[in-house]
Design a protein around this motif. Structure first.
Motif, short mmCIF file in Angstrom:
data_model
loop_
_atom_site.label_atom_id
_atom_site.label_comp_id
_atom_site.label_asym_id
_atom_site.label_seq_id
_atom_site.Cartn_x
_atom_site.Cartn_y
_atom_site.Cartn_z
N UNK A 113 0.82 -1.21 0.00
CA UNK A 113 0.00 0.00 0.00
C UNK A 113 0.86 1.26 0.00
N UNK A 114 1.89 1.28 0.82
CA UNK A 114 2.77 2.45 0.92
C UNK A 114 3.46 2.71 -0.41
N UNK A 115 3.93 1.66 -1.06
CA UNK A 115 4.64 1.80 -2.33
C UNK A 115 3.75 2.42 -3.41
N UNK A 116 2.53 1.94 -3.52
CA UNK A 116 1.62 2.45 -4.55
C UNK A 116 1.20 3.88 -4.25
N UNK A 117 0.89 4.19 -3.01
CA UNK A 117 0.44 5.54 -2.65
C UNK A 117 1.54 6.57 -2.89
N UNK A 118 2.77 6.26 -2.45
CA UNK A 118 3.89 7.19 -2.65
C UNK A 118 4.16 7.41 -4.14
N UNK A 119 4.10 6.34 -4.92
CA UNK A 119 4.33 6.46 -6.36
C UNK A 119 3.27 7.35 -7.01
N UNK A 120 2.02 7.16 -6.67
CA UNK A 120 0.95 7.98 -7.24
C UNK A 120 1.12 9.46 -6.87
N UNK A 121 1.50 9.73 -5.64
CA UNK A 121 1.70 11.12 -5.21
C UNK A 121 2.80 11.79 -6.02
N UNK A 122 3.91 11.09 -6.21
CA UNK A 122 5.01 11.67 -6.96
C UNK A 122 4.65 11.85 -8.43
N UNK A 123 3.93 10.90 -9.00
CA UNK A 123 3.58 10.99 -10.42
C UNK A 123 2.62 12.14 -10.69
N UNK A 124 1.76 12.47 -9.74
CA UNK A 124 0.88 13.63 -9.90
C UNK A 124 1.71 14.91 -9.99
N UNK A 125 2.73 15.00 -9.14
CA UNK A 125 3.61 16.18 -9.16
C UNK A 125 4.36 16.26 -10.49
N UNK A 154 7.54 6.75 -19.19
CA UNK A 154 8.16 6.16 -18.00
C UNK A 154 7.27 6.23 -16.77
N UNK A 155 6.36 7.21 -16.72
CA UNK A 155 5.47 7.32 -15.56
C UNK A 155 4.67 6.03 -15.35
N UNK A 156 4.24 5.41 -16.44
CA UNK A 156 3.51 4.14 -16.33
C UNK A 156 4.43 3.02 -15.85
N UNK A 157 5.70 3.08 -16.26
CA UNK A 157 6.68 2.09 -15.80
C UNK A 157 6.83 2.17 -14.29
N UNK A 158 6.94 3.39 -13.76
CA UNK A 158 7.11 3.57 -12.33
C UNK A 158 5.92 3.02 -11.55
N UNK A 159 4.72 3.24 -12.07
CA UNK A 159 3.52 2.77 -11.38
C UNK A 159 3.46 1.24 -11.37
N UNK A 160 3.75 0.63 -12.49
CA UNK A 160 3.74 -0.84 -12.58
C UNK A 160 4.80 -1.43 -11.65
N UNK A 161 5.99 -0.84 -11.68
CA UNK A 161 7.08 -1.36 -10.86
C UNK A 161 6.84 -1.18 -9.36
#
Length: 462
Positions: A113-125, A154-161
Motif C-alpha cells: 500500500x505504501x509503495x503504490x500511494x507514494x508512487x501515485x503522489x510523486x507521479x501527480x507532481x 516512463x510514468x507508467x513504468x514507475x507505477x507498474x514497478x
C-alpha cells in the motif's frame, strides 16, 4: 588430580568453543553464498536495463544521453524513497526467522500500500511540472520536448514497478529470489530486442528514437509483472495475499510500530536522493558533456555497485536473522566478517575497473572525445574510492538498518551530503568552473566522509 580434572574440563570447553566457531564460520559461508550470488545476478539484470537503454540511446549522441539522464532523475528519487519503504523487509526477515506468518502478511500489505500511494503522489507532481523539472537539468527547449515525451511513458513504468518490486523485495527478504531472477532475465532480453527495434526502426517497427527506449522499458515491465504475479498467485507461491486479506489485516498500531523506524529511513533516502538530483543539476549547469559523463558514470557504476549491494543485502538478511535471536552476539561476529570481506572485495573490484576501463569506454564510442576522456578519468576516481562505497553500504544497509538504527543514518546523510559534498560540488562547478573530473571527486567526497564518520558507529556495536 583435581587440577588435572579442571584442565580437562577447560580443554573440553575450549574444544567446544572452537567447534562452535567453526560451525558458525561454515554457516556464514553457506548463507553468504546462497544470498549474494542470486542477489548480484538479480542486480546485474536490473542494471542491464539501464545499460542497454544508455548504450542504445548513446548512439544518438551526447544530447540524447543527457535527456535520458534528466528524465531518469525522477525515477531515481522515486526508487530511493521506495527503497526506504522496502526497509520494512528488515522486519519481515525477523518475522520469518520467528515463523510469525501473520505479521509477515501484515508487513507485506503495509509495504505494498505504501509503495503504490507514494508512487501515485510523486507521479501527480511530475505530471503537473514535467517541463519545469527537466529545465533544471537541460537548458534546451528541443531536448526538453524529447524529455517530456520520454518521461510521459516512463510514468507508467514507475507505477507498474511500484507493485512488482514489492513482491520481489518480499521474496528476497526471506531468501526466495530465484523467481525474480528468472523473470528479470526474461524481461531484460525482451527489453534489449525492443530497444533495437523501436529506437532505430528495425524488425519492421517505426523509428521512435529516444521515446522508443521508454516504450521498450514499459513493455518489459508489463511482461515481467504479469509473469511474476501470475506465478505467485497461480502456484500460490509466497505472498499470494488477496486485497481483502491485506485490508483486513491492516492494523494502525502495527503500522505505527514499523514506521517508527522506517520513517527516518524515508527521510534519509529522500534527503540523499534530492542531494543526488542537485549533483545532476550542477553537472547539467556545466553543459551537456558533463551531464552525459555523470550519467554514464552512474550507469557503469551500477555494475560495480551490484557486488556491493549483494554484500549489503546478504548482511541485512543474515544479521537481521541473528538479531531476532535471544543472544545477538553472533550478529556482531557476522558484522566483523562482513567488514573484512568488504575490504577484500573492494580491492578486487577496483582492479577490475582499472583493467576493464578501455573496454567499457568502447561501449560509448559514439560519444564526443570530451566525454570519453572525462569518463575514463571518472572511472579511475571510482576505483580509488571503491572501498568507501563497499563499507558504507554494508555498514548502513546491512548493519545499521538491520538493527533499526535509521535515525543515525539519516543524520549521517544530512552531514555528508548537505554539509560536505554538495557545497564542494556547487562551489567547484558554479564558482570556480573547474573540470568535470575535479567536480566528480568533490561528489565522491560524500562517500569518503561517510566512511570516516560511520567507522566510529560501526566500532561502537550499537
Amino acid at each position: 588430580m583435581v587440577q588435572s580434572g579442571l584442565s580437562r574440563r577447560m580443554e573440553g570447553q575450549l574444544a567446544a568453543m572452537r567447534t562452535s566457531e567453526l560451525e558458525l564460520h561454515q554457516q556464514f559461508r553457506r548463507e553468504i553464498t546462497r544470498l549474494v550470488i542470486p542477489s548480484v545476478l538479480q542486480m546485474v539484470i536490473g542494471n542491464s536495463f539501464s545499460l542497454i537503454n544508455t548504450v542504445m540511446v548513446g548512439r544518438l549522441g551526447d544530447t540524447a544521453i543527457a535527456v535520458v539522464a534528466a528524465a531518469g532523475q525522477i525515477g531515481f528519487i522515486l526508487s530511493m524513497i521506495l527503497s526506504a519503504v522496502y526497509g520494512i523487509t528488515a522486519y519481515m526477515t525477523q518475522f520469518h526467522g520467528k515463523q510469525d506468518q501473520e505479521s509477515m502478511k501484515e508487513a507485506f500489505g503495509l509495504m505494498l500500500l505504501s509503495s503504490v500511494i507514494i508512487t501515485l503522489m510523486l507521479l501527480i507532481i511530475v505530471l503537473l511540472f514535467r517541463s519545469s523539472i527537466l529545465y533544471l537539468f537541460i537548458n534546451d527547449s528541443n531536448a526538453v520536448l524529447h524529455g517530456v515525451q520520454y518521461l510521459s511513458v516512463l510514468m507508467f513504468v514507475y507505477l507498474i514497478n511500484s507493485v512488482k518490486d514489492v513482491y520481489g523485495q518480499a521474496l528476497g527478504s526471506i531468501g526466495r529470489n530465484r523467481l525474480t531472477l528468472v523473470v528479470g532475465l526474461m524481461a531484460m532480453s525482451l527489453n534489449a530486442v525492443l530497444d533495437y527495434a523501436l529506437i532505430y526502426g528495425k524488425l519492421g517497427f517505426a523509428r521512435y528514437g529516444i521515446q522508443g527506449a521508454a516504450w521498450s522499458t514499459l513493455a518489459a515491465s508489463v511482461f515481467s509483472t504479469l509473469l511474476l504475479l501470475g506465478y505467485v498467485y497461480v502456484k500460490q507461491y509466497y505472498f499470494h495475499i488477496t486485497p481483502r486479506e491485506m485490508l483486513r489485516g491492516f492494523s494502525f498500531s502495527f503500522a505505527k510500530k514499523l514506521f517508527a523506524t522506517t520513517l527516518p529511513l524515508i527521510l534519509h533516502e529522500g534527503l540523499w536522493s534530492v542531494g543526488i538530483i542537485l549533483y545532476a543539476v550542477a553537472f547539467g549547469y556545466m553543459g551537456v558533456s558533463a551531464l552525459a559523463t555523470f550519467q554514464l558514470a552512474r550507469t557503469l557504476g551500477g555494475y560495480y555497485m551490484m557486488v556491493i549491494f549483494g554484500f549489503a543485502y546478504a548482511a541485512k538478511v543474515m544479521i537481521g536473522q541473528k538479531l531476532a535471536q535471544e543472544d545477538p552476539r553472533e550478529a556482531l561476529i557476522y558484522a566483523k566478517k562482513f567488514t573484512r570481506l568488504s575490504v577484500a572485495a573492494s580491492i578486487v573490484v577496483s582492479v577490475f575497473i582499472v583493467a576493464l576501463s578501455p573496454l567499457m569506454l568502447k561501449l560509448f564510442s559514439y560519444t564526443s572525445p570530451e566525454v570519453q576522456t572525462a569518463l575514463h578519468h571518472v572511472m579511475l576516481i571510482q576505483a580509488a574510492v571503491m572501498v568507501m562505497y563497499f563499507l558504507n553500504n554494508v555498514w548502513i544497509v546491512g548493519m545499521f538498518r538491520a538493527g533499526g538504527d535509521n535515525v543515525y543514518t539519516m543524520k549521517l546523510i544530512g552531514v555528508t551530503t548537505w554539509l560536505i559534498a554538495l557545497p564542494l560540488v556547487f562551489s567547484t562547478s558554479y564558482l570556480f568552473h573547474w573540470s568535470i573530473e575535479v567536480v566528480y571527486f568533490m561528489f565522491a567526497m560524500e562517500e569518503i566522509a561517510k566512511a570516516c564518520i560511520g567507522y566510529f558507529r560501526y566500532r561502537s556495536n550499537r
